[in-house]
Design an enzyme around this catalytic site. Structure first.
Site, PDB file in Angstrom:
ATOM      1  N   ASP A 136       0.820  -1.211   0.000  1.00  0.00           N
ATOM      2  CA  ASP A 136       0.000   0.000   0.000  1.00  0.00           C
ATOM      3  C   ASP A 136       0.852   1.258   0.000  1.00  0.00           C
ATOM      4  OD1 ASP A 136      -3.132  -0.680   0.756  1.00  0.00           O
ATOM      5  OD2 ASP A 136      -1.749  -2.187   1.530  1.00  0.00           O
TER       6      ASP A 136
ATOM      7  N   ASP B  20      -6.154   4.577  -5.235  1.00  0.00           N
ATOM      8  CA  ASP B  20      -6.232   3.543  -4.208  1.00  0.00           C
ATOM      9  C   ASP B  20      -5.064   2.607  -4.481  1.00  0.00           C
ATOM     10  OD1 ASP B  20      -6.785   1.599  -2.360  1.00  0.00           O
ATOM     11  OD2 ASP B  20      -8.939   1.588  -2.733  1.00  0.00           O
TER      12      ASP B  20
ATOM     13  N   VAL C   5      -3.791  -0.127  -3.116  1.00  0.00           N
ATOM     14  CA  VAL C   5      -4.168  -1.544  -3.182  1.00  0.00           C
ATOM     15  C   VAL C   5      -5.629  -1.637  -2.766  1.00  0.00           C
ATOM     16  CG1 VAL C   5      -3.764  -3.898  -2.373  1.00  0.00           C
ATOM     17  CG2 VAL C   5      -1.826  -2.356  -2.667  1.00  0.00           C
ATOM     18  N   ASP C   6      -6.504  -1.702  -3.738  1.00  0.00           N
ATOM     19  CA  ASP C   6      -7.940  -1.830  -3.462  1.00  0.00           C
ATOM     20  C   ASP C   6      -8.251  -3.308  -3.303  1.00  0.00           C
ATOM     21  OD1 ASP C   6     -10.672  -0.957  -3.282  1.00  0.00           O
ATOM     22  OD2 ASP C   6     -10.960  -1.809  -5.271  1.00  0.00           O
TER      23      ASP C   6
ATOM     24  N   THR D 266      -7.401  -4.999  -0.099  1.00  0.00           N
ATOM     25  CA  THR D 266      -6.206  -5.479   0.600  1.00  0.00           C
ATOM     26  C   THR D 266      -6.422  -6.872   1.186  1.00  0.00           C
ATOM     27  OG1 THR D 266      -5.791  -3.163   1.185  1.00  0.00           O
ATOM     28  CG2 THR D 266      -4.445  -4.824   2.278  1.00  0.00           C
TER      29      THR D 266
ATOM     30  N   LYS E 278     -24.142  -2.505  -5.257  1.00  0.00           N
ATOM     31  CA  LYS E 278     -23.626  -2.372  -3.904  1.00  0.00           C
ATOM     32  C   LYS E 278     -24.526  -1.442  -3.113  1.00  0.00           C
ATOM     33  CE  LYS E 278     -19.715  -1.385  -0.944  1.00  0.00           C
ATOM     34  NZ  LYS E 278     -18.353  -0.817  -0.804  1.00  0.00           N
TER      35      LYS E 278
ATOM     36  N   ASP F 150     -12.521   4.252  -4.362  1.00  0.00           N
ATOM     37  CA  ASP F 150     -13.024   2.895  -4.542  1.00  0.00           C
ATOM     38  C   ASP F 150     -13.878   2.742  -5.796  1.00  0.00           C
ATOM     39  OD1 ASP F 150     -11.869   1.755  -2.277  1.00  0.00           O
ATOM     40  OD2 ASP F 150     -13.513   2.400  -0.975  1.00  0.00           O
TER      41      ASP F 150
END
Length: 447
Positions: free
Chosen positions: A119, A210, A212-213, A215, A372, A384
């Site tokens: 990250d 982002d 590391v989307d 994680t 979502k 995101d």
């Protein structure tokens, strides 16, 4: 790097600015980029013949045939794609070490979500590349801060991040980028990470990252993404998704991730079948989205790196459609989406995927619907969604909130004013069906 050469007649601008490749005024002319003190230098001459040379690929003349080339953030797209490719390679290395060693590479943030060396390292890499391209005042909004790394007890963690960053930057020429003259020290790495400020999210134009989307998917050896987008006046104008475990070949999706990892290790890296990672990208108004394979072995990146156009699925019958939803239950309601799916006649099992790889699946035509609906109190963050939203739209899909309104990225780090949830579909007909079902079911839900 292999050399390729061609020329073409086209309209190019008579006057140039440092950060504006193709201004509005055009004449027939010759454009060449040459390496200068700035990150991208260029000279221009008038002629009926045009040779286009990228300073990032000094050995390669890019072959293009067109009657007209518009700006359309083409320079920004190319820089962003190269930076994300570098970040993917970094993440692959860290993930392999993480899965084999299960060591101190994983830590926890205040919200209990895991954060890894990847990250911070990816944030430092992308921040450094963009700053070299656009100056230290470039506005970048990203998820991570340096508080944990700056503590006296985090000396070993910081050293690991610095080492990871410099190993990645040493490969910059392989991706057509110029790396630093000397290794970055801890101070420089911390500065690169902290240059990404949440305050920038209220500007009229800023990058959003982002690093590391997903994680949790990353530490489990599953799907995750590196997501980079450029926002202008509340809308994404370019988006890049790096998906190191998302295969170029659709048939590889039929394997469970663990089996795919085993197979990839047993298969020579030069084999086409081991091509398990990809980068997707698009720019606003282009009407196209693209997908490139990650580099393998000692290959060098030559733009556009075997990119192929991707399009959303043509399926508009809910009975044949597949829908995506988040794996995590903490911030979304699986029960509501399951009920909604049943009410509109969706029969296929849901595709539960970590991270913005869900957006990639819709854009590439592997699924048709992403829904979502957050639990009460949860706010969606702009990093995101920004890159994935644009890629789906340019691939022919539709993304709105549950009220049918476009997502607004101009209110800060959160998607403020979001109506109930987010709905992404492969086409307008499916989108209308889902919107209608939400309206019919919402009042009876517990959300």
């Amino acid at each position: 790097m292999s050399s390729c050469t061609s020329s073409f007649s086209t309209k190019v601008p008579h006057t140039f600015r440092k950060n504006d490749i193709f201004p509005k005024k055009q004449i027939l002319g010759t454009l060449s980029w040459t390496k200068k003190d700035s990150y991208l230098g260029f000279t221009a001459q008038t002629s009926s013949q045009t040779d286009f040379v990228s300073a990032m690929d000094e050995d390669c003349k890019l072959e293009v045939n067109s009657a007209y080339i518009s700006d359309g953030y083409s320079k920004e797209v190319e820089i962003a794609v190269r930076a994300v490719h570098m970040a993917c390679l970094l993440c692959q290395r860290v993930q392999e070490n993480l899965l084999s060693e299960s060591s101190e590479h994983v830590h926890s943030k205040e919200d209990d979500s895991p954060v890894t060396i990847a990250d911070w390292s990816v944030q430092a890499i992308v921040s450094w590349v963009l700053s070299e391209a656009y100056g230290s005042n470039v506005s970048i909004v990203a998820e991570e801060d340096v508080e944990a790394l700056s503590k006296a007890s985090a000396t070993g963690l910081l050293e690991a991040v610095v080492r990871t960053v410099n190993e990645c930057l040493a490969d910059a020429p392989r991706f057509g980028l110029k790396g630093p003259d000397t290794d970055l020290d801890a101070k420089a790495v911390l500065e690169a990470i902290s240059r990404c400020s949440l305050a920038g999210a209220r500007g009229s134009k800023f990058w959003v990252l982002d690093p590391v989307d997903g994680t949790l998917g990353f530490v489990r050896g599953d799907q995750y993404a590196i997501a980079l987008a450029l926002i202008k006046d509340g809308e994404p104008v370019l988006g890049v998704l790096g998906c190191p475990n998302y295969p170029m070949k659709k048939e590889w999706l039929s394997y469970q991730n663990g089996y795919r990892r085993i197979l990839s290790r047993l298969t020579p890296s030069t084999s086409e079948s081991s091509d398990r990672g990809s980068v997707l990208y698009a720019r606003k108004g282009g009407g196209k989205a693209w997908m490139q394979p990650l580099l393998h072995g000692e290959n060098k990146f030559v733009w556009p790196n075997s990119a192929r156009e991707i399009r959303v699925s043509s399926i508009d019958n809910p009975a044949l459609a597949t829908f995506c939803e988040p794996v995590e239950k903490a911030n979304s309601s699986h029960s509501f989406t399951a009920g909604l799916a049943h009410s509109v006649g969706l029969r296929n099992q849901p595709l539960r995927v970590y991270s913005m790889v869900k957006y990639a699946a819709i854009a590439r035509g592997d699924a048709e619907i992403y829904m979502k609906f957050a639990r009460a109190g949860y706010k969606e963050k702009i990093w995101d969604h920004a890159a994935g939203v644009l890629i789906i739209e340019e691939a022919g899909g539709v993304v709105t909130d549950a009220g049918g309104q476009p997502l607004d990225f101009s209110k800060g780090e959160y998607l403020e004013g979001l109506d109930r949830g987010i709905i992404a579909c492969a086409g307008a007909k499916l989108h209308e069906t889902i919107i209608g079902a939400v309206d019919a079911s919402w009042n009876s839900s517990s959300l």
